[in-house]
Design a protein around this motif. Structure first.
Motif, PDB file in Angstrom:
ATOM      1  N   GLY A 173      42.418 -63.529   2.263  1.00  0.00           N
ATOM      2  CA  GLY A 173      42.935 -64.879   2.091  1.00  0.00           C
ATOM      3  C   GLY A 173      43.915 -65.257   3.187  1.00  0.00           C
ATOM      4  N   ASP A 174      44.674 -64.266   3.631  1.00  0.00           N
ATOM      5  CA  ASP A 174      45.655 -64.507   4.691  1.00  0.00           C
ATOM      6  C   ASP A 174      45.182 -64.037   6.055  1.00  0.00           C
ATOM      7  N   ASP A 175      44.118 -63.253   6.100  1.00  0.00           N
ATOM      8  CA  ASP A 175      43.706 -62.682   7.377  1.00  0.00           C
ATOM      9  C   ASP A 175      42.199 -62.429   7.396  1.00  0.00           C
ATOM     10  N   ARG A 176      41.441 -63.425   7.815  1.00  0.00           N
ATOM     11  CA  ARG A 176      39.983 -63.278   7.892  1.00  0.00           C
ATOM     12  C   ARG A 176      39.567 -62.290   8.991  1.00  0.00           C
ATOM     13  N   ASP A 177      40.485 -61.937   9.883  1.00  0.00           N
ATOM     14  CA  ASP A 177      40.170 -61.019  10.980  1.00  0.00           C
ATOM     15  C   ASP A 177      40.580 -59.587  10.669  1.00  0.00           C
ATOM     16  N   PHE A 178      40.814 -59.288   9.389  1.00  0.00           N
ATOM     17  CA  PHE A 178      41.305 -57.957   9.023  1.00  0.00           C
ATOM     18  C   PHE A 178      40.347 -56.853   9.468  1.00  0.00           C
ATOM     19  N   ASP A 179      39.050 -57.054   9.331  1.00  0.00           N
ATOM     20  CA  ASP A 179      38.088 -56.015   9.720  1.00  0.00           C
ATOM     21  C   ASP A 179      38.141 -55.725  11.213  1.00  0.00           C
ATOM     22  N   GLN A 180      38.254 -56.778  12.006  1.00  0.00           N
ATOM     23  CA  GLN A 180      38.356 -56.581  13.445  1.00  0.00           C
ATOM     24  C   GLN A 180      39.630 -55.817  13.805  1.00  0.00           C
ATOM     25  N   LYS A 181      40.705 -56.083  13.094  1.00  0.00           N
ATOM     26  CA  LYS A 181      41.962 -55.366  13.336  1.00  0.00           C
ATOM     27  C   LYS A 181      41.843 -53.900  12.933  1.00  0.00           C
ATOM     28  N   MET A 182      41.122 -53.645  11.840  1.00  0.00           N
ATOM     29  CA  MET A 182      40.887 -52.258  11.438  1.00  0.00           C
ATOM     30  C   MET A 182      40.096 -51.521  12.517  1.00  0.00           C
ATOM     31  N   GLN A 183      39.054 -52.176  13.033  1.00  0.00           N
ATOM     32  CA  GLN A 183      38.218 -51.549  14.043  1.00  0.00           C
ATOM     33  C   GLN A 183      38.975 -51.296  15.332  1.00  0.00           C
ATOM     34  N   ALA A 184      39.959 -52.138  15.608  1.00  0.00           N
ATOM     35  CA  ALA A 184      40.758 -51.997  16.836  1.00  0.00           C
ATOM     36  C   ALA A 184      41.966 -51.078  16.636  1.00  0.00           C
ATOM     37  N   GLN A 206      44.480 -51.695  14.696  1.00  0.00           N
ATOM     38  CA  GLN A 206      45.683 -52.513  14.563  1.00  0.00           C
ATOM     39  C   GLN A 206      46.087 -52.739  13.107  1.00  0.00           C
ATOM     40  N   ALA A 207      45.318 -52.192  12.175  1.00  0.00           N
ATOM     41  CA  ALA A 207      45.628 -52.353  10.755  1.00  0.00           C
ATOM     42  C   ALA A 207      45.164 -51.114  10.003  1.00  0.00           C
ATOM     43  N   THR A 208      45.720 -50.911   8.811  1.00  0.00           N
ATOM     44  CA  THR A 208      45.324 -49.778   7.968  1.00  0.00           C
ATOM     45  C   THR A 208      45.208 -50.250   6.519  1.00  0.00           C
ATOM     46  N   PHE A 209      44.539 -49.456   5.719  1.00  0.00           N
ATOM     47  CA  PHE A 209      44.490 -49.750   4.290  1.00  0.00           C
ATOM     48  C   PHE A 209      45.876 -49.627   3.668  1.00  0.00           C
ATOM     49  N   ALA A 210      46.570 -48.546   4.036  1.00  0.00           N
ATOM     50  CA  ALA A 210      47.839 -48.218   3.383  1.00  0.00           C
ATOM     51  C   ALA A 210      48.953 -49.207   3.687  1.00  0.00           C
ATOM     52  N   LYS A 211      48.886 -49.862   4.836  1.00  0.00           N
ATOM     53  CA  LYS A 211      49.942 -50.803   5.228  1.00  0.00           C
ATOM     54  C   LYS A 211      49.394 -52.227   5.273  1.00  0.00           C
ATOM     55  N   SER A 212      48.631 -52.562   4.244  1.00  0.00           N
ATOM     56  CA  SER A 212      48.055 -53.902   4.158  1.00  0.00           C
ATOM     57  C   SER A 212      48.063 -54.341   2.702  1.00  0.00           C
ATOM     58  N   ALA A 213      47.523 -55.519   2.451  1.00  0.00           N
ATOM     59  CA  ALA A 213      47.472 -56.042   1.082  1.00  0.00           C
ATOM     60  C   ALA A 213      46.421 -55.338   0.223  1.00  0.00           C
ATOM     61  N   TRP A 214      45.767 -54.301   0.778  1.00  0.00           N
ATOM     62  CA  TRP A 214      44.963 -53.429  -0.081  1.00  0.00           C
ATOM     63  C   TRP A 214      45.855 -52.813  -1.154  1.00  0.00           C
ATOM     64  N   THR A 215      47.095 -52.525  -0.804  1.00  0.00           N
ATOM     65  CA  THR A 215      48.019 -51.949  -1.791  1.00  0.00           C
ATOM     66  C   THR A 215      48.243 -52.929  -2.941  1.00  0.00           C
ATOM     67  N   THR A 216      48.354 -54.211  -2.615  1.00  0.00           N
ATOM     68  CA  THR A 216      48.519 -55.249  -3.637  1.00  0.00           C
ATOM     69  C   THR A 216      47.295 -55.300  -4.543  1.00  0.00           C
ATOM     70  N   ALA A 217      46.126 -55.212  -3.930  1.00  0.00           N
ATOM     71  CA  ALA A 217      44.880 -55.291  -4.698  1.00  0.00           C
ATOM     72  C   ALA A 217      44.758 -54.129  -5.674  1.00  0.00           C
ATOM     73  N   VAL A 218      45.051 -52.913  -5.216  1.00  0.00           N
ATOM     74  CA  VAL A 218      44.980 -51.750  -6.107  1.00  0.00           C
ATOM     75  C   VAL A 218      45.976 -51.906  -7.252  1.00  0.00           C
ATOM     76  N   ASP A 219      47.175 -52.388  -6.927  1.00  0.00           N
ATOM     77  CA  ASP A 219      48.194 -52.595  -7.959  1.00  0.00           C
ATOM     78  C   ASP A 219      47.726 -53.605  -9.005  1.00  0.00           C
ATOM     79  N   LYS A 220      47.074 -54.668  -8.564  1.00  0.00           N
ATOM     80  CA  LYS A 220      46.590 -55.673  -9.512  1.00  0.00           C
ATOM     81  C   LYS A 220      45.469 -55.107 -10.380  1.00  0.00           C
ATOM     82  N   TYR A 221      44.632 -54.275  -9.811  1.00  0.00           N
ATOM     83  CA  TYR A 221      43.568 -53.600 -10.562  1.00  0.00           C
ATOM     84  C   TYR A 221      44.187 -52.787 -11.706  1.00  0.00           C
ATOM     85  N   LEU A 222      45.204 -51.999 -11.365  1.00  0.00           N
ATOM     86  CA  LEU A 222      45.852 -51.161 -12.372  1.00  0.00           C
ATOM     87  C   LEU A 222      46.642 -51.996 -13.373  1.00  0.00           C
ATOM     88  N   THR A 223      47.191 -53.117 -12.926  1.00  0.00           N
ATOM     89  CA  THR A 223      47.882 -54.027 -13.846  1.00  0.00           C
ATOM     90  C   THR A 223      46.913 -54.584 -14.875  1.00  0.00           C
TER      91      THR A 223
END
Length: 422
Positions: free
Chosen positions: A211-222, A224-241
């Motif tokens: 929602g905030d970063d449509r280029d997240f996959d490109q950043k992962m490939q480069a 420049q981004a990780t699962f652990a330091k991204s809003a993936w953490t928010t998503a997992v937390d919401k799943y558990l909530t």
């Protein structure tokens, strides 16, 4: 659906899931397989491939299709073993991209699949679909449908409970609490089959990450981004909530996919978070039921909600098929207007090619609207560099639900597998 929308849908799809008329007359070829008119097929399209097989046999008198259907977990474990041992069927389900052991890149790279680039429908695939149906510029996957992931509601159960689908995260949690209070959990969750664990998470990630970063996959490939330091953490937390709030029935780990369908189909839950392909299965268990696909919200801004949507599983031809010409005839039938319409109508999905004459099922109105409005993102795994990332995620989510792991550990392990590359 215009080309730009489809490109957003599936070129985005290039991140790990489903035309020409049937070629050659009405009789199956007698060449290949010693003149056999028997085709072998392995499919994950439970509840929908049956009608396609019947239509194919009717269009090809004398032909018999010997087929098996199985869940994704079992299928993915078996297909590589069968291919490497020479016991695989002529035609098999193949996922787009690179996200799991049964995906296009994974099976085409070692030469297990026949090149389908010369088939009449291959050149007609939109570029965005080609990108996940091809390996090194050659087409190996007959992708017939487009699918989305979200909440599928049992309309009769919803009316009985006096509840309506939520549009915001706050409403979603209230919906879960209200449903639980009425004795009917909101959603069936069958994570005894580990592939099911990803669906709620993907629904959350679509909005929290992309929602905030449509280029997240490109950043992962480069790098420049990780699962652990991204809003993936928010998503997992919401799943558990959701789990802690009581959004799911008791003991999801002890519930398999089949049992979760039964819960949602019969109104023991108000719905299920799944791909739209589940609609056909629910109707099979409750022909009088009405089931509707809706987005699963992850924020309190309805306009910001996105849906994971992409090319679904298609069919590939075994490079060592015992009846290669009949195998080609079958995939061409699948990609014909008749075959494609049969599939997507039964599955409750959308065709991968235009001009099939298919009318969108009312249950998919919201998915179709989201696609038209460019409010979709790819299934997250389709361009991950190797299948291990997804397998780590699936088993890790099961471990989290059983109290044997943590979100931080899971995302760190996914990052490690991602960095290992292909």
């Amino acid at each position: 659906m215009n080309t730009r929308n489809l490109t957003v849908l599936v070129a985005a799809t290039t991140a790990t899931a489903l035309l020409a008329a049937c070629s050659g007359g009405t009789k199956a070829s007698d060449s290949g397989g010693g003149g056999s008119k028997t085709l072998t097929l392995a499919s994950v399209d439970q509840g929908s491939v049956e009608d396609v097989v019947k239509a194919f046999e009717k269009a090809n008198p004398g032909v018999k299709v010997r087929y098996t259907t199985s869940g994704a977990d079992q299928y993915q474990q078996q297909i590589r073993t069968q291919l490497s041992s020479g016991t695989a069927p002529d035609v098999m389900s193949v996922w787009p991209g690179n996200g799991n052991p049964g995906a296009t890149y994974v099976l085409a790279k070692p030469g297990y699949l026949r090149d389908l680039s010369d088939q009449p429908w291959a050149a007609k695939l939109p570029d965005a679909v080609k990108s996940v149906a091809q390996y090194e510029g050659k087409t190996y996957n007959a992708v017939f449908g487009l699918n989305g992931i979200g909440a599928v509601y049992n309309q009769q159960a919803m009316e009985k409970a006096g509840l309506t689908p939520p549009d915001t995260w706050k409403e979603l949690l209230a919906f879960c609490r209200d449903a639980k209070a009425k004795g009917t959990p909101a959603f069936a969750l069958g994570i005894q089959d580990n592939w099911v664990t990803q669906l709620v998470l993907y629904s959350m990630v679509a909005t929290t990450v992309y929602g905030d970063d449509r280029d997240f996959d490109q950043k992962m490939q480069a790098g420049q981004a990780t699962f652990a330091k991204s809003a993936w953490t928010t998503a997992v937390d919401k799943y558990l909530t959701m789990e802690k709030t009581g959004c799911f029935q008791k003991n999801p780990l002890g519930t398999n996919y089949e049992a979760s369908q039964q819960l949602a189909a019969t109104g023991k839950t108000l719905g299920i978070v799944q791909g739209n392909w589940v609609i056909a299965l629910l109707k099979g268990k409750n022909p009088k039921g009405t089931f509707t696909f809706k987005a699963l919200p992850a924020t309190d801004d309805p306009a910001a909600t996105l849906i994971p949507a992409a090319a679904g599983a298609g069919y590939g031809v075994n490079a060592k098929a015992k009846n290669p010409e009949l195998a080609l005839k079958f995939v061409n039938f699948v990609m014909s207007p008749e075959g494609m319409t049969l599939f997507v109508k039964k599955q409750g999905s959308l065709p991968s090619l235009p001009d099939t004459g298919h009318k969108v099922d009312p249950s998919l109105t919201e998915l179709s609207t989201f696609i038209q409005d460019d409010r979709t993102v790819p299934f997250m795994d389709q361009l991950w560099p190797n299948p291990k990332v997804q397998q780590t995620m699936l088993s890790g989510l099961q471990e989290i639900f059983s109290g044997q792991s943590t979100p931080a550990k899971l995302l760190a392990e996914m990052d490690s597998d991602y960095k290992a590359g292909s």
